[in-house]
Design a protein around this motif. Structure first.
Motif, PDB file in Angstrom:
ATOM      1  N   PHE A 166       0.826  -1.210   0.000  1.00  0.00           N
ATOM      2  CA  PHE A 166       0.000   0.000   0.000  1.00  0.00           C
ATOM      3  C   PHE A 166       0.859   1.259   0.000  1.00  0.00           C
ATOM      4  CE2 PHE A 166       0.950  -1.431   4.225  1.00  0.00           C
ATOM      5  CZ  PHE A 166       1.362  -0.272   4.870  1.00  0.00           C
ATOM      6  N   PHE A 213      -4.520  -2.680  -4.858  1.00  0.00           N
ATOM      7  CA  PHE A 213      -4.776  -2.476  -3.426  1.00  0.00           C
ATOM      8  C   PHE A 213      -5.722  -1.300  -3.213  1.00  0.00           C
ATOM      9  CE2 PHE A 213      -3.801  -0.653   0.725  1.00  0.00           C
ATOM     10  CZ  PHE A 213      -3.915  -1.771   1.541  1.00  0.00           C
ATOM     11  N   ASP A 214      -5.483  -0.208  -3.961  1.00  0.00           N
ATOM     12  CA  ASP A 214      -6.375   0.952  -3.838  1.00  0.00           C
ATOM     13  C   ASP A 214      -7.790   0.595  -4.277  1.00  0.00           C
ATOM     14  OD1 ASP A 214      -4.325   2.483  -2.885  1.00  0.00           O
ATOM     15  OD2 ASP A 214      -3.854   3.412  -4.819  1.00  0.00           O
ATOM     16  N   GLN A 218      -9.273  -1.422  -1.578  1.00  0.00           N
ATOM     17  CA  GLN A 218      -9.614  -0.543  -0.472  1.00  0.00           C
ATOM     18  C   GLN A 218     -10.879   0.257  -0.771  1.00  0.00           C
ATOM     19  OE1 GLN A 218      -7.946  -1.738   2.130  1.00  0.00           O
ATOM     20  NE2 GLN A 218      -7.189   0.255   2.792  1.00  0.00           N
ATOM     21  N   GLU A 219     -10.936   0.784  -2.005  1.00  0.00           N
ATOM     22  CA  GLU A 219     -12.117   1.568  -2.387  1.00  0.00           C
ATOM     23  C   GLU A 219     -13.357   0.690  -2.393  1.00  0.00           C
ATOM     24  OE1 GLU A 219     -14.448   4.707  -3.346  1.00  0.00           O
ATOM     25  OE2 GLU A 219     -12.347   4.716  -2.726  1.00  0.00           O
ATOM     26  N   THR A 226     -13.706  -2.012  -0.679  1.00  0.00           N
ATOM     27  CA  THR A 226     -13.995  -2.341   0.714  1.00  0.00           C
ATOM     28  C   THR A 226     -14.752  -1.211   1.394  1.00  0.00           C
ATOM     29  OG1 THR A 226     -11.996  -3.711   0.833  1.00  0.00           O
ATOM     30  CG2 THR A 226     -12.956  -2.971   2.920  1.00  0.00           C
ATOM     31  N   ARG A 227     -14.288   0.030   1.115  1.00  0.00           N
ATOM     32  CA  ARG A 227     -15.000   1.183   1.686  1.00  0.00           C
ATOM     33  C   ARG A 227     -16.430   1.249   1.171  1.00  0.00           C
ATOM     34  NH1 ARG A 227      -9.892   3.691   1.070  1.00  0.00           N
ATOM     35  NH2 ARG A 227     -10.459   4.439  -1.012  1.00  0.00           N
ATOM     36  N   SER A 258     -18.279  -1.438   2.886  1.00  0.00           N
ATOM     37  CA  SER A 258     -18.495  -1.055   4.282  1.00  0.00           C
ATOM     38  C   SER A 258     -19.594  -0.008   4.390  1.00  0.00           C
ATOM     39  CB  SER A 258     -17.190  -0.527   4.875  1.00  0.00           C
ATOM     40  OG  SER A 258     -17.378  -0.103   6.203  1.00  0.00           O
TER      41      SER A 258
END
Length: 842
Positions: free
Chosen positions: A407, A553-554, A557-558, A560-561, A564
């Motif tokens: 990351f 990874f970004d 993450q995005e 995942t956000r 979420s």
């Protein structure tokens, strides 16, 4: 009887004979002594001149001529079919000159040689009887008429002759012949001694030369063993030793470089010729000693390079003065790798022994060159293995960084850049990443602050002006060994700021698209090696992997956000559904309570109020009645008590009615429309309503209101009616707290309630603060629970904060927090999203 006269005569004759005999004996004795002395003198000369025959021959010629009573004498030697005059006794200058001019002469033309073939002495009693004209002419000119020849015999072969001449014709006495034979034997002894001495000297010289050569070879081998990694000292020692041992004026070794031969070591040459050889490598042709040795792969000797018709390297004569030259090829597996050349500045052929010696040196040169080549190969292999190990270690370290910092792209790229700079001997390295149509610095190692600032201010565009721009333009490796010599390179002050001359850029490519560049630069001009370029390509591939990992990874993450956030929305919806169901149940319960309790409660409240009024009417009616004072007092006391009881019933009935109404309000979530409203206006309106309501209830109430509204707080999506209920409830609690504190003993206390708004982009913050009594920790933990209250009976229902929490959190998707210090302050902090995903309530 003999007469006295006869006796005297006989006696006289006897005495005369005795005197003659005595005289002869004395003459013979003197002659013998002279012969012995002459022989001794000759032997002394032989002893004193073992290697020089000339004094011996001259002594023999002189002694023989004197002792034999000759007119002249001469000694001749026969060598390789030629008769040489080695010594003679002079007669006259003209005759002597003629004699010397007649020799050397072929043996076939020298008649005495033929006479001496028998091996015995030969007498020529009369010269005129000889058939050889030259012999007669010499005799006539010198003035002798008879000759005695005694050959010098060695192993049955005539190797010379001694001649004694006389003026008169006739024979030599036997003892003279014998004496000359003795001199011949002494000459043979002298010649043999000289031969043996010469052989000993030659053998000594050979041994000395062999020792010298072996010593020189040993020195060369020592130099080879000490200089396995440095060829030049070995070659220098070889040419110096070869020139010294072979009596050469100069020597050099030519080494193969492609198809040409260049000087590798030299001694004895002029500076001009050495510079000439450096500037003019030699081609393998017949025009040079080197070329002929290479073409023939064998030793070549040119007796005189100045007159050789094929020799074309005239500078060897004009600049070095060469005449005789010898070239021996350096052969490895019959392939020429060089030539050792020795030369003289005179015309004199090198001997076979010298040629063999140079051949030995040539073999040693090949060994030395091969040793150095093998050593270089071993060192190169070792360096390659070491470099490969270092590269693998670095690659492993980089992969560790990539795995640990997926990351953190900058950390990975910086590690890659630092590793590439160290392994490639670069001054600095930069990783550029694409930003639209330009490349911007993303990571660096080793660059100066001035260069970094320059690169940051001047992003790289696709073009030929920079090596990084070329890689960006073509998608291929850009390699400039010298940026200052490249006509297309033009990157302003970058070379001066970075102090670099050589540049290398490898594109970072993904799916055929250039996403960046991995660039290295070096202070010294010169190309990067192919191994270094391959290494940078490997680092570039790892950089692409790191970039892709970071991108993925970004994305994860995005995603995942997003998931979420979706989960939060889902949970909010679930909570809202549960709350709706709960409120619906509560609404049904409230409706039942309203149906079952409201009417009786209204009846109680209404008839209690009416009964209180009837007590007044009863008192009025009894005023006209005639009652005793005691009775009247008792009646008034009873009606007063009744009225007070009825008023208490009314009061508690109203409280019960208020509880029912609050329960109904608590159950009605989202009442009113969901729309955009000015949060500053809602807070300000709530402050005013709460303040005036408190003043209406208690006219002596007074508090200082403070407003700090952020103009950028602006519009948000809310249920205005519900959010206003929250603000009113919190402000009313603040009024209650400051009033409670003011009733204490602190006469200097000034009650203050403040309201603050602040813009935070996608959400808005509202703070309601009072400087009242504060909230104890045990109360703070329960304050949002339904029906929990600390107010006295009749002053609170315990639903205000619970209702406010549900409106803020569940209805509007916000948060509500409290910060408090008992006896000092309480502050509620509300965070509301600027936009809401909740549907309008109907």
């Amino acid at each position: 009887m003999t007469s006295p006269q006869d006796a005297e005569t006989n006696l006289r004759q006897t005495v005369a004979e005795l005197e003659r005999l005595l005289q002869a004996s004395r003459s013979e004795t003197r002659e013998a002594l002279d012969q012995q002395a002459a022989t001794a003198d000759i032997l002394k000369v032989i002893a004193s001149s073992p290697s020089d025959l000339q004094p011996v021959f001259e002594a023999i010629a002189t002694s023989a001529n004197r002792l034999l009573g000759g007119f002249s004498s001469a000694v001749f030697r026969f060598v390789d079919g030629i008769a040489y005059l080695t010594a003679f006794t002079p007669t006259s200058p003209a005759a002597d000159k003629f004699l010397q001019a007649s020799f050397p002469i072929p043996l076939a033309d020298f008649e005495p040689f033929k006479l001496a073939q028998s091996g015995k002495p030969v007498q020529a009693t009369d010269i005129e009887s000889l058939t050889h004209m030259q012999t007669r002419d010499i005799a006539r000119l010198r003035g002798y008429h008879s000759m005695l020849f005694v050959p010098l015999m060695s192993s049955g072969v005539s190797i010379g002759i001694i001649v004694v001449t006389r003026v008169d014709t006739g024979s030599f006495a036997d003892h003279h012949v014998q004496l000359l034979q003795t001199f011949a034997d002494q000459a043979i002894i002298a010649i043999e001694n000289a031969r043996l001495f010469k052989e000993v000297q030659e053998k000594t010289r050979d041994l000395s030369e062999s020792l010298q050569q072996q010593t020189a070879v040993g020195d060369v081998l020592k130099t080879i063993s000490r200089s396995t990694f440095d060829l030049q000292p070995v070659l220098d020692t070889l040419v110096q030793t070869a020139a010294r041992l072979c009596d050469a004026d100069m020597a050099y070794i030519m080494r193969r470089d492609g198809d040409l031969y260049k000087a590798g070591a030299a001694v004895g040459f002029s500076t001009e010729y050495i510079e000439f050889l450096k500037d003019h490598p030699i081609s393998p042709d017949r025009g040079t000693t080197t070329g002929r040795a290479v073409l023939g792969r064998h030793t070549v000797q040119i007796l005189d390079v100045a007159v050789d018709p094929e020799y074309t390297l005239r500078e060897s004569t004009s600049l070095a003065g060469q005449r005789t030259a010898l070239g021996v090829p350096l052969l490895r597996e019959n392939e020429p790798i060089g030539v050792i050349v020795i030369a003289r500045q005179r015309v004199q052929a090198f001997t076979q022994k010298q040629i063999d010696l140079v051949t030995t040196f040539a073999d040693q040169a090949v060994i030395a060159i091969e040793n150095v080549r093998l050593f270089d190969q071993l060192r190169q292999r070792t360096d390659d293995l070491s470099e490969s190990l270092q590269q693998q270690t670095t690659t492993a370290d980089v992969l560790k960084v990539i795995s640990r910092s997926a990351f953190d792209l900058k950390s990975v790229l910086t590690t890659l850049t630092r590793s590439a700079v160290g392994l490639c001997g670069a001054s600095f390295g930069v990783v550029f990443l694409r930003d639209g149509e330009v490349l911007r610095v993303r990571a660096e190692s080793g660059s100066s602050p001035a260069l970094f600032d320059f690169l940051s201010a001047h992003p790289i565009r696709a073009g030929r002006e920079t090596f990084t721009g070329r890689a960006f333009l073509t998608g291929e490796i850009a390699h400039l060994p010298d940026v200052l010599a490249d006509p297309e390179f033009n990157f302003a002050l970058a070379p001066q700021l970075g102090e670099f001359r050589a540049g290398l850029a490898v594109p970072l490519t993904r799916d055929g698209r250039v996403e960046g560049a991995f660039s290295l630069a070096r202070r010294e001009a010169g190309p990067f090696t192919s191994r270094q370029i391959e290494l940078v390509k490997t680092f570039a591939d790892q950089a692409v992997i790191a970039i892709e990992n970071a991108r993925l990874f970004d994305e994860v993450q995005e995603r995942t956000r997003e998931l979420s956030q979706s989960l939060d929305h889902l949970r909010t919806a679930q909570d809202r559904l549960v709350q709706t169901e709960k409120l619906a149940s509560l609404g049904q319960l409230t409706a039942g309570i309203a149906h079952e309790i409201k009417n009786p409660l209204n009846f109680v409240n209404n008839f209690s109020a009416l009964s209180a009024e009837l007590t007044d009417e009863l008192n009025d009616a009894l005023k006209s009645a005639t009652l005793s004072d005691n009775v009247r007092e008792e009646v008034e006391e009873l009606t007063g008590l009744l009225k007070d009881n009825l008023q208490k019933v009314v009061q508690h009935g109203q409280r019960a009615d208020s509880i029912v109404k609050n329960m109904l309000l608590h159950s009605r979530e989202g009442s009113g429309e969901h729309r955009t409203a000015d949060i500053n206006a809602l807070v300000d309106e709530s402050l005013n309503l709460a303040y005036h309501g408190a003043r209406a209830e208690k006219s002596q109430f007074n508090v200082t209101l403070k407003r700090d509204f952020d103009p950028n707080a602006g519009l948000i999506e809310v249920f205005p009616q519900e959010i206003t209920r929250v603000f009113l409830n919190l402000i009313a609690n603040g009024f209650y707290a400051v009033t409670k504190r003011k009733t204490g003993n602190d006469t200097s206390f000034e009650p203050v309630v403040s309201a603050t708004t602040k813009d935070h982009g996608d959400h808005v913050e509202i703070r309601i603060r009072d400087n009242g009594t504060g909230i104890p920790p045990e109360v703070k933990e329960k304050m949002f629970n339904p029906f929990f209250t600390t107010k006295p009976a009749g002053e609170g229902t315990g639903l205000g904060l619970s209702m406010s929490h549900d409106i803020v959190v569940k209805q509007h998707g916000g948060t509500i927090e409290v910060d408090t210090e008992p006896g000092e302050f309480t502050e509620f902090r509300i965070i509301l999203p600027r936009t809401s995903n909740l549907s309008n309530k109907t």
